[in-house]
Design a protein around this motif. Structure first.
Motif, PDB file in Angstrom:
ATOM      1  N   ALA A  40       0.851  -1.189   0.000  1.00 26.60           N
ATOM      2  CA  ALA A  40       0.000   0.000   0.000  1.00 26.60           C
ATOM      3  C   ALA A  40       0.885   1.236   0.000  1.00 26.60           C
ATOM      4  N   VAL A  49      -5.746   4.860  -0.592  1.00 28.65           N
ATOM      5  CA  VAL A  49      -5.021   3.731  -1.165  1.00 28.65           C
ATOM      6  C   VAL A  49      -5.227   2.501  -0.287  1.00 28.65           C
ATOM      7  N   ARG A  96      -2.531  -4.160  -1.643  1.00 28.25           N
ATOM      8  CA  ARG A  96      -2.611  -5.084  -2.780  1.00 28.25           C
ATOM      9  C   ARG A  96      -3.488  -6.289  -2.434  1.00 28.25           C
ATOM     10  N   SER A 101      -2.358   7.910  -5.687  1.00 28.86           N
ATOM     11  CA  SER A 101      -1.166   7.255  -5.152  1.00 28.86           C
ATOM     12  C   SER A 101       0.062   7.705  -5.916  1.00 28.86           C
ATOM     13  N   LEU A 122      -4.260  -0.618 -10.251  1.00 30.73           N
ATOM     14  CA  LEU A 122      -5.389  -1.453  -9.840  1.00 30.73           C
ATOM     15  C   LEU A 122      -6.140  -1.909 -11.083  1.00 30.73           C
ATOM     16  N   TRP A 177      -6.918  -4.077  -5.996  1.00 31.95           N
ATOM     17  CA  TRP A 177      -5.741  -3.209  -5.941  1.00 31.95           C
ATOM     18  C   TRP A 177      -4.481  -4.012  -6.245  1.00 31.95           C
ATOM     19  N   HIS A 180      -0.940  -2.286  -7.329  1.00 32.07           N
ATOM     20  CA  HIS A 180       0.308  -1.618  -6.944  1.00 32.07           C
ATOM     21  C   HIS A 180       1.519  -2.384  -7.482  1.00 32.07           C
TER      22      HIS A 180
END
Length: 723
Positions: free
Chosen positions: A471, A477, A480, A605, A617, A631, A633
């Protein structure tokens, strides 16, 4: 307190530090601040509004300036977002029409006519050479004048700001929380810890600093302030030297060690000597970092300090002049000789390594007796393993049966993702289940007694942040693997970047995939209009900053997956530019407004990764027709120049599938374990909160919680991870 430190508190905690004095007269200024922050999607809580009103007008104005600047930065409103097409999302031309228009304008320009004509004759046109292509043809002010005001909506994001204590207390509390984190911090948060440590190194300290990188940052500040560093291994000293040289304390990247003062050299050598004198086995850690230890030895000159002979042994091992077989090497030799029981006995001295090797040990074991020995050893040493490792191994074995024969996703500490086929043989279900049950028991034992649990149901599907890169820094945010609802008719992506020294071209694109992860279509500078979507136009340089947007009407998208991505076409990487970030907005109906409206931003982010393709994402339409975000990332390696959505769609599809189909441990899992020890478990529906202290877990802090409540939100979700 400087703006920078105050900003850290607001960004991390959504609390505004307030002095304790109450002189009165700040009511009007506080109300004006409330109106101002609402324009960017924030709001002062009732308690904060009352606290500010009790201060002097001058104090409120001072707080307001730094708060407004901070919340603007949090949402991405501190820069000017200008699309290439001034009317975006209206009047976006077809791609061929736009290119033809650019060619026609180039042929009318004496400076470019001959070059463009020659290219057309040869059948190879360079878009970047067209004067009208990729460079703004209007000012930011002209763009603003072309758009009507946004129509307000109750569905806009509202992030509530709460009152904090006095500035010094807030800084100390944030420092203790970051330094004592049980999980590695994101790179940006590690940098924040360094700023705080410079101020707090001589004050209160956490009981333990379990994450080595955090310890290095704190040790550097303590050493500079004249305090003793806290050292446990020889690698702690190496990390400390990297921190003092402004290098990489994670040891992923080589550090160029600076010349160190004599007092610093003495402190580092004395630390090494004491560690090895107390436990010579610590020399085995040197081999894994031989090269950086050799370079450090050239700076420390251990031969000048004969009073610390054990420190000299460290560098002798690094140079290969003294033997110190590593634990990993000894384990590999035992497994090569099929001595699983010997490897297990050896690894019980390093419980974390034993847990990381469990899958390999179980696959290598021959027969039930050896597998029983592996599991028994794991159960025996489990109390000595960090909570983060326990949870990571629990998640691994939960996915183990499903992953057999499927692609596996590997993500390094910098967020770089790659997928590989799973060639491992399956594990016996009974062994896997026994391990999972033992892990659940140990994790449950470590969780605190929460008293009354108050749970925001929207937090239950948030993945546990088991690493910093799960994250990254930003607003809204989520870690993941998290799945979150997407409520809105229009989805708008945005990317902003500002180059540092050379022309840099980032391309925002969106890949649309069908239910089987096959390419349906895409939106990019080569496809400005696709089903349900429009691209704001290609910007090919950003000396003063540049933005690109993609607007999608979700009810018109026929694909199952929408994968936004940022491709580096040319120039500086994500870690080289002055600034770069990605985000998305949600809107309902025909609300007009500018291309970038901070009130509608749901997520922003920072882009800071080593790859050339960023995948923040993915959006997925479920069987019920509703859209949800998973998500990611992640960063893909890409190529050195010319990355395009058309060229990377296969690798993107493979990575997306691996993450979407993996089952991550979520907050729901830990709440389930905590519930057994709670006095009550209640969902919070946004209404009044209890009058008694509770343990609240949710996306954001409610107003009027009892002051003695324990509060877990996105800003400190890592506090759920047991030590």
């Amino acid at each position: 307190m400087t703006h920078g430190l105050a900003s850290l508190v607001i960004r991390h905690t959504h609390r505004v530090p307030c002095p304790g004095s109450s002189t009165g007269g700040g009511t009007t200024a506080a109300q004006q601040l409330d109106v101002a922050v609402m324009s960017v999607g924030f709001k002062l809580s009732g308690e904060l509004l009352a606290r500010l009103s009790s201060l002097s007008e001058a104090a409120v104005v001072h707080i307001a300036r730094r708060t407004l600047r901070t919340v603007g930065e949090m949402v991405g409103d501190h820069v000017r977002h200008n699309p290439y097409f001034i009317d975006f999302p209206a009047n976006v031309p077809d791609t061929e029409e736009f290119w033809t228009r650019c060619v026609a304008q180039a042929l009318d320009d004496e400076a470019s006519r001959d070059t463009v004509w020659t290219q057309l004759t040869n059948g190879a046109l360079d878009l970047l050479g067209l004067p009208a292509y990729g460079r703004y043809r209007h000012t930011y002010e002209e763009m603003l004048a072309a758009h009507d005001e946004l129509i307000a909506s109750a569905a806009d994001r509202v992030t509530v700001l709460h009152p904090g204590r006095d500035p010094e207390s807030e800084l100390t509390e944030l420092y203790l929380a970051l330094a004592g984190s049980t999980t590695p911090l994101a790179e940006e948060h590690l940098s924040d810890l360094g700023k705080l440590a410079g101020r707090c190194a001589l004050g209160p300290q956490p009981e333990t600093i379990p994450v080595r990188e955090n310890r290095a940052v704190v040790n550097a500040a303590r050493l500079v302030a004249g305090a003793e560093p806290v050292l446990d291994t020889v690698v702690d000293v190496l990390r400390l030297a990297c921190a003092l040289s402004g290098g990489d304390v994670t040891l992923r990247e080589p550090t160029r060690f600076r010349g160190l003062s004599r007092p610093v050299r003495r402190a580092l050598l004395a630390g090494l000597d004491a560690l090895v004198a107390a436990n010579p086995a610590k020399l085995t850690d040197v081999r894994a970092h031989r090269e950086p230890f050799k370079r450090l030895g050239e700076r420390l000159h251990p031969h000048e300090y004969p009073q610390w002979p054990h420190a000299a042994d460290v560098f002798a091992v690094a140079r290969g002049e003294k033997r110190a077989p590593s634990l990993d090497g000894r384990t590999e030799r035992l497994l090569a000789d099929s001595d699983v029981l010997g490897a297990v006995r050896l690894l019980t001295s390093a419980p974390g390594k034993l847990f990381r090797a469990l899958d390999h040990l179980l696959r290598t074991a021959e027969g039930r007796e050896e597998r029983d020995a592996v599991i028994a050893a794991a159960v025996r040493v489990a109390p000595e393993v960090s909570g983060r490792v326990l949870l990571s191994v629990r998640e691994h074995f939960h996915n183990r049966e499903r992953e057999s024969g499927s692609p596996r996703i590997f993500v390094n500490r910098r967020g770089r993702g790659r997928v590989a086929p799973d060639t491992r043989p399956p594990l016996p279900a009974a062994d896997r289940d026994r391990l999972i049950a033992a892990l659940d028991t140990e994790i449950r034992r470590r969780l605190p007694e929460p008293g009354r649990l108050l749970i925001d149901p929207e937090v239950l599907d948030v993945a546990l942040p088991l690493s910093g890169r799960a994250a990254p820094a930003g607003l809204g945010v989520l870690p993941r693997g998290t799945v979150s609802a997407v409520d809105g008719e229009h989805l708008r992506f945005f990317v902003y970047w500002k180059q540092t020294a050379r022309r840099t071209d980032y391309d925002l694109s969106a890949l649309l995939l069908d239910v089987d992860y096959r390419t349906d279509s895409w939106l990019s500078y080569t496809a400005l209009n696709a089903v349900g979507g429009r691209h704001s136009g290609d910007v090919i340089e950003a000396p003063d900053g540049a933005s690109e947007f993609i607007d999608l009407s979700l009810d018109r998208v026929r694909a199952t997956f929408i994968v936004p991505q940022v491709n580096i076409y040319a120039g500086e990487g994500f870690e080289e530019v002055e600034e770069s970030f990605f985000g998305f907005m949600l809107r309902e109906g025909e609300r007009k407004g500018r291309p970038f409206e901070p009130r509608t931003v749901r997520m922003r982010s920072d882009l800071r990764g080593t790859g050339r393709v960023a995948l923040p994402l993915v959006f997925r339409r479920g069987d019920d027709g509703r859209w949800r975000a998973t998500w990611l990332h992640l960063y893909l390696r890409g190529i050195s120049a010319g990355n395009r959505v058309e060229e990377n769609r296969m690798s993107v599809s493979t990575v997306v599938r691996a993450v979407v189909e993996r089952e991550y441990l979520t907050v729901r899992y830990l709440i389930g374990l905590m519930s057994d020890r709670a006095t009550a478990v209640d969902p919070w529906d946004g209404g009044p909160t209890p009058d008694e202290p509770v343990t609240y877990v949710g996306l954001e802090r409610p107003e009027e919680l009892h002051p003695d409540s324990r509060v877990i939100t996105l800003g400190n979700l890592r506090d759920l991870i047991p030590g």
